[in-house]
Scaffold this active site. Sequence first.
Site: not given
Ligand code: GLU
Length: 466
Positions: A60-62, A66, A90, A102, A358
């Site tokens: 949760h640092h940002r 996502k 990433k 995720k 995204s």
């Molecule tokens: N599922 C993709 C990934 O592993 C996209 C994640 C996203 O767009 O939030 O990077």
Amino acid sequence: MGFFENVNQYFDQAAQFSDLSPGLLEQIKACNSVYRMRFPIKRDNGSIQVIEAYRVQHSHHRLPCKGGIRYSEMVDQDEVMALAALMTYKCALVEVPYGGGKGGVKINPRNFSENELERITRRYTFELVQKNFIGPYSDVPAPDYGTGEREMAWIANTYMVLKQNEPDSYACVTGKPLNLYGVPGRKAATGMGVFFGLRALVDVSEDMKALGLKAGLEGKEVIIQGLGNVGYNTGVFLQNAGAIITGICEFNGAIYNKKGFDIEKVFKEFRETGSLRKIEADKFIEDSSAGLEWPCDILIPAALENQITKENAPRISAKIIAEAANGPVTPDAEKILLSKGILIIPDLYLNAGGVTVSFFEWLRNLNHVAFGRMDKRQEAYQSNSILQLMQKMTGKKIDEKVFTDLTNGPDELDYINGALEETMTRSYHDIRSKSIKSKTSDLRTAAYLLAIERVSEYYTTAGIFP
Ligand code: GLU
């Protein structure tokens, strides 16, 4: 060893190159929240089936967190935690300001009707809403293996129905269809990102020379594992840049052709028949994993994790492995591959194009205005003035097509693809420079190191809440 442990092993390897305190490293590595749920859905035949599902927020640092939602029979808590952790690193690597998250639903979508899948998706979203595990500022899912625009539309719609007074509610998920607040280019984004990443890599002649290869994509022989959204789009972009797709592996077979395949044709045939068997090729084999061992310049695993293990790594004969999937190479396998002189371009960088676009979709949703709407006309006027001046000064007429293209101004897709190209190219050189500066012998360690340092900046600046 589990997938999450594999990710942590890569993390620990990179952490040795940093001087951050053990406690801080522990905090960056830890998985903050895991929501494991079970819910019932009604099958079309009236029976009740209990579904197992997860959402993990690694960091949760940002905010928001996502990461995609995966529909697969292989889903378990360990897998979702590993994938959420990868999302943290990433995002840090490509400077997309999110924590990693995720989701996973343990089903094989092929075994359910469209109506059943809709019920599962809406019920899953409902569970996430109830526990505050989804929202434009808290946690924003996206497509992943086994999901796509259709599922994202169901999620957005369910969320919007439940949160009718939130004007930003459709920023609760990305990868939505264009006519439901999506952006152009999101679907092809991961594949396009893989292409930009590989192009950046092969354009450095001294690195290619060390592998005994010429610089550039032209003529490079490529094998792709997985003809899903990522594998297919990667293949199309590489083929258009002059690479030769010599091998394609799918779950039920693999094909090889020294002269190369037309990826569009293969894709169409595979979509229609579900098999690669009828495609004209030098070789067809049923055991598709053996296809990974065929010689090539670039091997692109674009399916699932754990594809190259210590068992098959000694037989891999590619010069470059491009990780379009998440976690396709295990740490044990990596050691073997590196000792064979194979260059690995790691997942946490290479498939970041999806989350990058995204991010653009999310920004556009919060801005409530399309990219370029405010500047397109101004840019077009500027180009027009420059071109007119050039014609006047040189006395020569500029090619009509060039003139029209430039004076039309960029459209939304141009802005998005341009920003993706910039992000992927810049990030590659950030990793390469890090690798040289910190003397890591491989790109993955450098990528993790850079990501760890970037996440640590948050804590060293803001401190840890008591
Ligand atoms: N599922 C993709 C990934 O592993 C996209 C994640 C996203 O767009 O939030 O990077």
